[in-house]
Design a protein around this motif. Structure first.
Motif, PDB file in Angstrom:
ATOM      1  N   PHE A 115       7.384 -28.567 -35.734  1.00 31.81           N
ATOM      2  CA  PHE A 115       7.829 -28.086 -34.241  1.00 31.81           C
ATOM      3  C   PHE A 115       9.246 -27.749 -34.059  1.00 31.81           C
ATOM      4  N   ARG A 116      10.352 -28.326 -34.946  1.00 33.97           N
ATOM      5  CA  ARG A 116      11.448 -27.948 -34.968  1.00 33.97           C
ATOM      6  C   ARG A 116      11.888 -26.651 -35.308  1.00 33.97           C
ATOM      7  N   ARG A 117      11.247 -26.214 -36.381  1.00 31.10           N
ATOM      8  CA  ARG A 117      11.383 -24.885 -37.134  1.00 31.10           C
ATOM      9  C   ARG A 117      10.609 -24.037 -36.244  1.00 31.10           C
ATOM     10  N   ILE A 118       9.610 -24.355 -35.629  1.00 29.05           N
ATOM     11  CA  ILE A 118       9.073 -23.234 -34.601  1.00 29.05           C
ATOM     12  C   ILE A 118       9.874 -22.783 -33.447  1.00 29.05           C
ATOM     13  N   ASN A 119      10.576 -23.999 -33.061  1.00 29.80           N
ATOM     14  CA  ASN A 119      11.326 -23.733 -31.708  1.00 29.80           C
ATOM     15  C   ASN A 119      12.794 -22.835 -32.278  1.00 29.80           C
ATOM     16  N   GLU A 120      13.024 -23.205 -33.341  1.00 32.88           N
ATOM     17  CA  GLU A 120      14.212 -22.328 -33.970  1.00 32.88           C
ATOM     18  C   GLU A 120      13.770 -20.770 -34.092  1.00 32.88           C
TER      19      GLU A 120
ATOM     20  N   LYS B 239      11.454 -19.435 -32.639  1.00 32.53           N
ATOM     21  CA  LYS B 239      11.178 -18.827 -31.254  1.00 32.53           C
ATOM     22  C   LYS B 239      12.571 -18.277 -30.758  1.00 32.53           C
ATOM     23  N   HIS B 240      13.558 -19.166 -30.827  1.00 28.84           N
ATOM     24  CA  HIS B 240      14.764 -18.993 -30.317  1.00 28.84           C
ATOM     25  C   HIS B 240      15.297 -17.767 -31.045  1.00 28.84           C
ATOM     26  N   GLN B 241      15.416 -17.777 -32.428  1.00 28.91           N
ATOM     27  CA  GLN B 241      15.702 -16.624 -33.133  1.00 28.91           C
ATOM     28  C   GLN B 241      15.291 -15.357 -32.769  1.00 28.91           C
ATOM     29  N   ALA B 242      13.699 -15.569 -32.680  1.00 27.82           N
ATOM     30  CA  ALA B 242      13.019 -14.285 -32.421  1.00 27.82           C
ATOM     31  C   ALA B 242      13.407 -13.599 -31.081  1.00 27.82           C
ATOM     32  N   GLY B 243      13.533 -14.646 -30.172  1.00 27.82           N
ATOM     33  CA  GLY B 243      14.296 -14.231 -28.743  1.00 27.82           C
ATOM     34  C   GLY B 243      15.412 -13.420 -28.594  1.00 27.82           C
ATOM     35  N   VAL B 244      16.170 -13.930 -29.554  1.00 29.14           N
ATOM     36  CA  VAL B 244      17.619 -13.048 -29.687  1.00 29.14           C
ATOM     37  C   VAL B 244      17.340 -11.897 -30.285  1.00 29.14           C
ATOM     38  N   ILE B 245      16.766 -11.827 -31.252  1.00 26.39           N
ATOM     39  CA  ILE B 245      16.296 -10.609 -31.929  1.00 26.39           C
ATOM     40  C   ILE B 245      15.966  -9.599 -31.143  1.00 26.39           C
ATOM     41  N   ARG B 246      14.769 -10.226 -30.191  1.00 25.68           N
ATOM     42  CA  ARG B 246      14.089  -9.377 -29.298  1.00 25.68           C
ATOM     43  C   ARG B 246      15.122  -8.531 -28.163  1.00 25.68           C
ATOM     44  N   GLN B 247      16.064  -9.633 -27.766  1.00 27.55           N
ATOM     45  CA  GLN B 247      17.032  -9.348 -26.556  1.00 27.55           C
ATOM     46  C   GLN B 247      17.934  -8.137 -27.336  1.00 27.55           C
ATOM     47  N   GLN B 248      18.400  -8.538 -28.537  1.00 33.94           N
ATOM     48  CA  GLN B 248      19.316  -7.386 -29.179  1.00 33.94           C
ATOM     49  C   GLN B 248      18.447  -6.201 -29.284  1.00 33.94           C
ATOM     50  N   SER B 249      17.112  -5.824 -29.679  1.00 30.86           N
ATOM     51  CA  SER B 249      16.164  -5.147 -29.592  1.00 30.86           C
ATOM     52  C   SER B 249      16.132  -4.229 -28.332  1.00 30.86           C
ATOM     53  N   ASP B 250      15.998  -5.092 -27.323  1.00 26.64           N
ATOM     54  CA  ASP B 250      15.720  -4.288 -25.916  1.00 26.64           C
ATOM     55  C   ASP B 250      17.044  -3.582 -25.493  1.00 26.64           C
ATOM     56  N   GLU B 251      18.334  -4.324 -25.998  1.00 31.69           N
ATOM     57  CA  GLU B 251      19.450  -3.633 -25.758  1.00 31.69           C
ATOM     58  C   GLU B 251      19.556  -2.413 -26.415  1.00 31.69           C
ATOM     59  N   LYS B 252      19.303  -2.413 -27.762  1.00 29.47           N
ATOM     60  CA  LYS B 252      19.419  -1.257 -28.263  1.00 29.47           C
ATOM     61  C   LYS B 252      18.432  -0.038 -27.950  1.00 29.47           C
ATOM     62  N   ILE B 253      17.362  -0.743 -27.644  1.00 25.25           N
ATOM     63  CA  ILE B 253      16.245   0.412 -27.013  1.00 25.25           C
ATOM     64  C   ILE B 253      16.945   0.891 -25.785  1.00 25.25           C
ATOM     65  N   GLY B 254      17.552   0.100 -24.875  1.00 25.83           N
ATOM     66  CA  GLY B 254      17.922   0.613 -23.577  1.00 25.83           C
ATOM     67  C   GLY B 254      19.055   1.669 -24.026  1.00 25.83           C
ATOM     68  N   ARG B 255      20.009   1.275 -24.874  1.00 20.65           N
ATOM     69  CA  ARG B 255      21.108   2.312 -25.224  1.00 20.65           C
ATOM     70  C   ARG B 255      20.403   3.654 -25.712  1.00 20.65           C
ATOM     71  N   LEU B 256      19.483   3.627 -26.504  1.00 17.97           N
ATOM     72  CA  LEU B 256      18.944   4.686 -27.253  1.00 17.97           C
ATOM     73  C   LEU B 256      17.938   5.632 -26.086  1.00 17.97           C
ATOM     74  N   SER B 257      17.634   4.791 -25.206  1.00 24.80           N
ATOM     75  CA  SER B 257      16.792   5.401 -24.045  1.00 24.80           C
ATOM     76  C   SER B 257      17.782   6.108 -22.991  1.00 24.80           C
ATOM     77  N   GLU B 258      19.092   5.556 -22.771  1.00 20.45           N
ATOM     78  CA  GLU B 258      19.848   6.223 -22.160  1.00 20.45           C
ATOM     79  C   GLU B 258      20.466   7.497 -22.484  1.00 20.45           C
ATOM     80  N   ASP B 259      20.791   7.428 -23.954  1.00 19.91           N
ATOM     81  CA  ASP B 259      21.362   8.459 -24.831  1.00 19.91           C
ATOM     82  C   ASP B 259      20.264   9.523 -24.915  1.00 19.91           C
ATOM     83  N   LEU B 260      18.992   9.134 -24.835  1.00 16.78           N
ATOM     84  CA  LEU B 260      17.973  10.474 -24.925  1.00 16.78           C
ATOM     85  C   LEU B 260      17.655  10.873 -23.661  1.00 16.78           C
TER      86      LEU B 260
END
Length: 667
Positions: A500-505, A507-528
């Motif tokens: 359960f603990r590893r699953i939560n970790e 999930k948290h790590q996946a959330g961070v990566i997803r947030q970073q990816s969304d930010e990067k996608i946002g920047r790329l979208s703005e550049d585009l």
């Protein structure tokens, strides 16, 4: 059965010793007689086919010598050898289940022994004929000939042969359901064996007594008797007798409702029977294995073994075997809910048992038939058969037969709505069941079988010993199991928490990566978006510049008509046209590749036949520009653009009904 083979060597030796005094002095006659004796001795030790050839050779030689004549003493000696050869050949055919041939040879031997006045050979002939009748289930004839044989052996004071006569008569009585008489004959045989110190024969008595005890429902004494028999047979390494005992123990477990344990004993018994190629025993083993597999609902294996048993039974012509196989076929079809077919097999079995007066087996077959009829709602017919079965069981003293018949009748009357009669028979069945299956008897059986393991049957009874140990250590085992369960539970909880603990970790790590990816996608979208705006501005700018240049070129065309030198004006026009498209395209191309990277490369790779001008036109189409806009931007006429679009559609393989812009958009 091998009772005949046990007696014959002793009688043969006795006859050979007695012949020496009668041999004539003539050397040729002596040699001929010795030759016949040699054939007999070789046949004794030979395999069946070779033995048949040797015995027939001895018979022909003896008959030839008798035709040639000689002194009375000489002819009597040869006649004895002829009788021995016939009896020996009859035994071979008996073992091969060719009973008609065996009976004919034994009868001829009996007549010749009677003419000769030889009591020993006459008694043996009676015995051999009785054995054949027994196997053919002609019990009255078998009993008569056993008695005649016994009278002869009593005159000779031959204890061993008397033992075999009593044993045969015991088997006859058991088959007829006269269990008390059977036990009496077996006990007489046992006394003969003990008084003569015959341990092997004593073991045979125990095995036969075990069969009687089993039929009467005395399972504890049956198991004890089988144990005593097996101990002796194992010491003597008699695999045939061991096979019989193991088969009987399997039958005992079937009666006790334990087909798994029965199957173990049947397999061991079959292995020994196959080793000796004894067809008589193979019929019984195959049939019993089919019964055990039927109990276990393994109908495929049951049918295979039953078909093998039936083939051998039909070959033997033995009605008892045929009846037994038919009853087992009925049980198999009944287990598969084919009650009509089952009833037909049971009826055939009842008729066969009735024809040979095998009362216990007839009672059993009648109960099976009644149960099958009851399953078809033929209540009256079922009651009739069950009543007949109960009468036979009461007459033979079979407790188990009475139990089965009472249970069947209780079911019949219950279905018929006669609760009083149903209760009466159910009460009788309960009393019989308590008499047969008491706790004390079960415990005795278990203790006796544990004794098997201590003596010789360690391998076969290992499961029983383990069960006994488990009973003695039940509390300790329970505590150990509870402790292990507790530890397992704690470990399971810890494991679940870690997961359960590893699953939560994760999930948290996946959330961070997803947030970073969304930010990067946002920047790329703005550049585009920025690049697209810039490209659009450039496109508009280039378009305006080209419009201006087109206007200038048009004005210069007007000037050419005036006094200004036409040559200088034409030179100026040429320079303007050269600068019109390429420079604009270079600027446009840089911006386009930034917004649509790889598009030009994919066009060149997938469609190399496109010209640079056509690839440039594809870029304009990718920007969703119409023909007029492309014409203005490229400086080409609208008609030229339309012709170019047609060539591009053809080179790209785009059907006429498909939109070219949509096709280029997905490249």
């Amino acid at each position: 059965m091998n009772r005949l083979s046990v007696i014959r060597p002793f009688l043969l030796l006795l006859c050979v010793l007695s012949y020496d005094v009668a041999w004539p002095q003539n050397q040729k006659a002596r040699a001929d007689s010795a030759l016949i004796t040699g054939y007999l001795l070789k046949a004794e030790a030979a395999e069946a086919d070779t033995a048949i050839r040797l015995y027939n050779t001895a018979i022909r030689a003896a008959e030839k010598r008798l035709r040639e004549g000689g002194s009375k003493a000489y002819k009597d000696a040869v006649m004895r050898k002829l009788i021995r050869a016939r009896l020996g050949l009859g035994l071979v055919y008996y073992n091969r289940i060719e009973y008609s041939k065996a009976l004919d040879l034994n009868r001829r031997a009996l007549k010749e022994a009677g003419d000769l006045g030889d009591t020993a050979l006459e008694a043996e002939s009676y015995f051999n004929i009785a054995e054949v009748y027994l196997e053919q289930s002609q019990f009255k004839n078998a009993m008569d000939f056993y008695n005649l044989s016994l009278s002869g052996y009593e005159k000779l004071k031959d204890n061993l042969s008397q033992f075999w006569c009593y044993t045969g008569m015991g088997i006859v009585q058991k088959q007829c359901g006269n269990f008390k008489d059977a036990a009496a004959f077996y006990n007489k045989a046992l006394q003969q064996a003990r008084s003569s110190g015959l341990s092997y024969e004593e073991a045979i008595c125990y095995n036969n007594l075990g069969n009687v005890y089993r039929k009467t429902g005395d399972f504890a004494n049956a198991m004890e008797s089988y144990q005593k028999a097996v101990e002796v047979f194992r010491k003597l390494n008699d695999e045939t007798a061991i096979s019989d005992c193991l088969n009987n123990i399997g039958n005992l477990y079937i009666d006790n409702g334990d087909p798994f344990r029965a199957l173990e004993y049947y397999r061991q018994s079959l292995k020994l029977a196959e080793k000796s190629k004894d067809e008589y025993r193979l019929i019984i083993r195959y049939k019993n294995l089919a019964g055990a597999y039927t109990e276990l609902k393994d109908y495929e294996n049951a049918l295979l073994y039953l078909e093998d048993a039936l083939k051998l039974a039909e070959k033997s012509g033995d009605k008892s075997f045929l009846a037994s196989c038919n009853m087992q076929f009925g049980k198999l079809h009944e287990a598969k809910n084919d009650f009509i077919i089952a009833s037909a097999f049971f009826r055939k079995s009842v008729n066969l048992y009735a024809a040979i007066d095998a009362l216990p087996e007839q009672s059993e077959a009648l109960v099976e038939l009644a149960n099958s009829l009851l399953s078809q709602n033929l209540v009256d017919e079922a009651i009739s058969n069950a009543d007949e079965a109960l009468l036979i069981a009461e007459a033979t003293g079979s407790l188990k037969g009475r139990l089965d018949a009472c249970l069947c009748l209780a079911g019949c009357y219950e279905k018929d709505g006669n609760s009083l009669r149903a209760y009466h028979y159910l009460k009788s069945a309960t009393a019989l069941k308590d008499s047969i299956y008491t706790v004390e008897k079960y415990r005795t059986i278990e203790e006796i079988e544990a004794g098997f393991a201590k003596s010789e049957l360690k391998k076969e009874n290992e499961a029983l010993i383990q069960n006994s140990l488990l009973q003695k250590q039940a509390l300790r085992t329970k505590n150990v199991i509870l402790m292990l369960l507790g530890i397992s539970l704690l470990l399971g909880i810890a494991l679940i928490w870690m997961v359960f603990r590893r699953i939560n970790e994760a999930k948290h790590q996946a959330g961070v990566i997803r947030q970073q990816s969304d930010e990067k996608i946002g920047r790329l979208s703005e550049d585009l978006i920025s690049k697209e705006r810039e490209l659009t501005s450039k496109t508009i700018f280039i378009n305006q510049k080209n419009q201006l240049l087109e206007k200038l070129i048009g004005e210069l065309d007007e000037l050419k008509k005036s006094e200004v030198s036409a040559q200088s004006i034409q030179h100026l026009q040429l320079q303007l046209r050269q600068e019109l498209a390429p420079n604009a395209w270079k600027e446009f191309e840089i911006q386009f590749n930034e917004v649509h990277p790889g598009f030009q490369g994919r066009l060149l790779e997938n469609y190399p036949e496109l010209t640079p001008a056509e690839r440039r036109l594809c870029s304009f189409i990718r920007l969703d520009m119409n023909t007029r806009e492309i014409s203005s931007l490229s400086g080409q006429s609208i008609k030229s653009i339309e012709v170019a679009r047609t060539r591009i559609r053809k080179k790209l393989g785009v059907p006429h009904e498909q939109n070219l812009t949509n096709f280029i958009a997905v490249i």
